[in-house]
Motif scaffolding. Structure first.
Motif, mmCIF file in Angstrom:
data_model
loop_
_atom_site.group_PDB
_atom_site.id
_atom_site.type_symbol
_atom_site.label_atom_id
_atom_site.label_comp_id
_atom_site.label_asym_id
_atom_site.label_seq_id
_atom_site.Cartn_x
_atom_site.Cartn_y
_atom_site.Cartn_z
ATOM 1 N N THR A 29 0.833 -1.204 0.000
ATOM 2 C CA THR A 29 0.000 0.000 0.000
ATOM 3 C C THR A 29 0.867 1.254 0.000
ATOM 4 O OG1 THR A 29 -1.831 -1.138 1.069
ATOM 5 C CG2 THR A 29 -1.773 1.257 1.281
ATOM 6 N N ALA A 32 2.321 1.533 -3.508
ATOM 7 C CA ALA A 32 1.267 1.946 -4.439
ATOM 8 C C ALA A 32 0.914 3.415 -4.255
ATOM 9 C CB ALA A 32 0.029 1.076 -4.250
ATOM 10 N N ASN A 33 0.824 3.863 -3.022
ATOM 11 C CA ASN A 33 0.510 5.277 -2.768
ATOM 12 C C ASN A 33 1.580 6.190 -3.355
ATOM 13 O OD1 ASN A 33 -1.889 4.680 -1.487
ATOM 14 N ND2 ASN A 33 -1.015 4.784 0.567
ATOM 15 N N LYS A 36 1.159 6.095 -7.205
ATOM 16 C CA LYS A 36 -0.032 6.850 -7.625
ATOM 17 C C LYS A 36 0.179 8.349 -7.508
ATOM 18 C CE LYS A 36 -2.746 4.118 -5.075
ATOM 19 N NZ LYS A 36 -3.956 3.602 -4.409
ATOM 20 N N ALA A 65 1.691 -3.950 -5.189
ATOM 21 C CA ALA A 65 1.494 -2.510 -5.402
ATOM 22 C C ALA A 65 0.982 -2.228 -6.803
ATOM 23 C CB ALA A 65 2.792 -1.755 -5.143
ATOM 24 N N ASN A 67 -0.764 -4.104 -8.663
ATOM 25 C CA ASN A 67 -2.180 -4.486 -8.738
ATOM 26 C C ASN A 67 -3.082 -3.438 -8.092
ATOM 27 O OD1 ASN A 67 -1.860 -6.829 -10.264
ATOM 28 N ND2 ASN A 67 -1.284 -7.991 -8.452
ATOM 29 N N GLN A 68 -2.609 -2.768 -7.066
ATOM 30 C CA GLN A 68 -3.373 -1.659 -6.487
ATOM 31 C C GLN A 68 -3.405 -0.471 -7.443
ATOM 32 O OE1 GLN A 68 -2.339 -0.614 -2.427
ATOM 33 N NE2 GLN A 68 -1.933 -2.752 -1.927
ATOM 34 N N ALA A 71 -5.986 -0.563 -10.474
ATOM 35 C CA ALA A 71 -7.363 -0.130 -10.223
ATOM 36 C C ALA A 71 -7.579 1.359 -10.491
ATOM 37 C CB ALA A 71 -7.761 -0.477 -8.781
ATOM 38 N N THR A 72 -6.502 2.127 -10.522
ATOM 39 C CA THR A 72 -6.633 3.577 -10.724
ATOM 40 C C THR A 72 -6.391 3.998 -12.170
ATOM 41 O OG1 THR A 72 -4.320 4.074 -10.222
ATOM 42 C CG2 THR A 72 -5.863 3.970 -8.354
#
Length: 74
Positions: A29, A32-33, A36, A65, A67-68, A71-72
């Motif tokens: 997470t 990924a953050n 993003k 990450a 894969n997270q 989604a965006t």
């Protein structure tokens, strides 16, 4: 995975290493953050495409990450 190791994968691995002291889900997470918030959309897409192509040399946290991030993407 054959072929060149893309810069987005190298960077994702480097970021994942910075969070290896955390549990994998928390680390993913955090990675990924960062991706993003900071990465250009083309780099995000390149990382996700690399995962889709197999990415056997990508850190497992970086895969989670990606894969997270997937989604965006539009």
């Amino acid at each position: 995975m054959s072929g060149a190791f893309p810069p987005s994968a190298r960077l994702a691995n480097e970021i994942a290493r910075q969070f290896e002291h955390r549990p994998p889900a928390d680390a993913a997470t955090a990675v990924a953050n960062h991706i993003k918030a900071v990465w250009d959309p083309r780099m995000k897409r390149a990382l996700v495409d690399y995962v889709d192509a197999g990415a056997d040399d990508l850190d497992p946290v970086a895969v989670l990450a990606a894969n997270q991030v997937r989604a965006t993407l539009k």
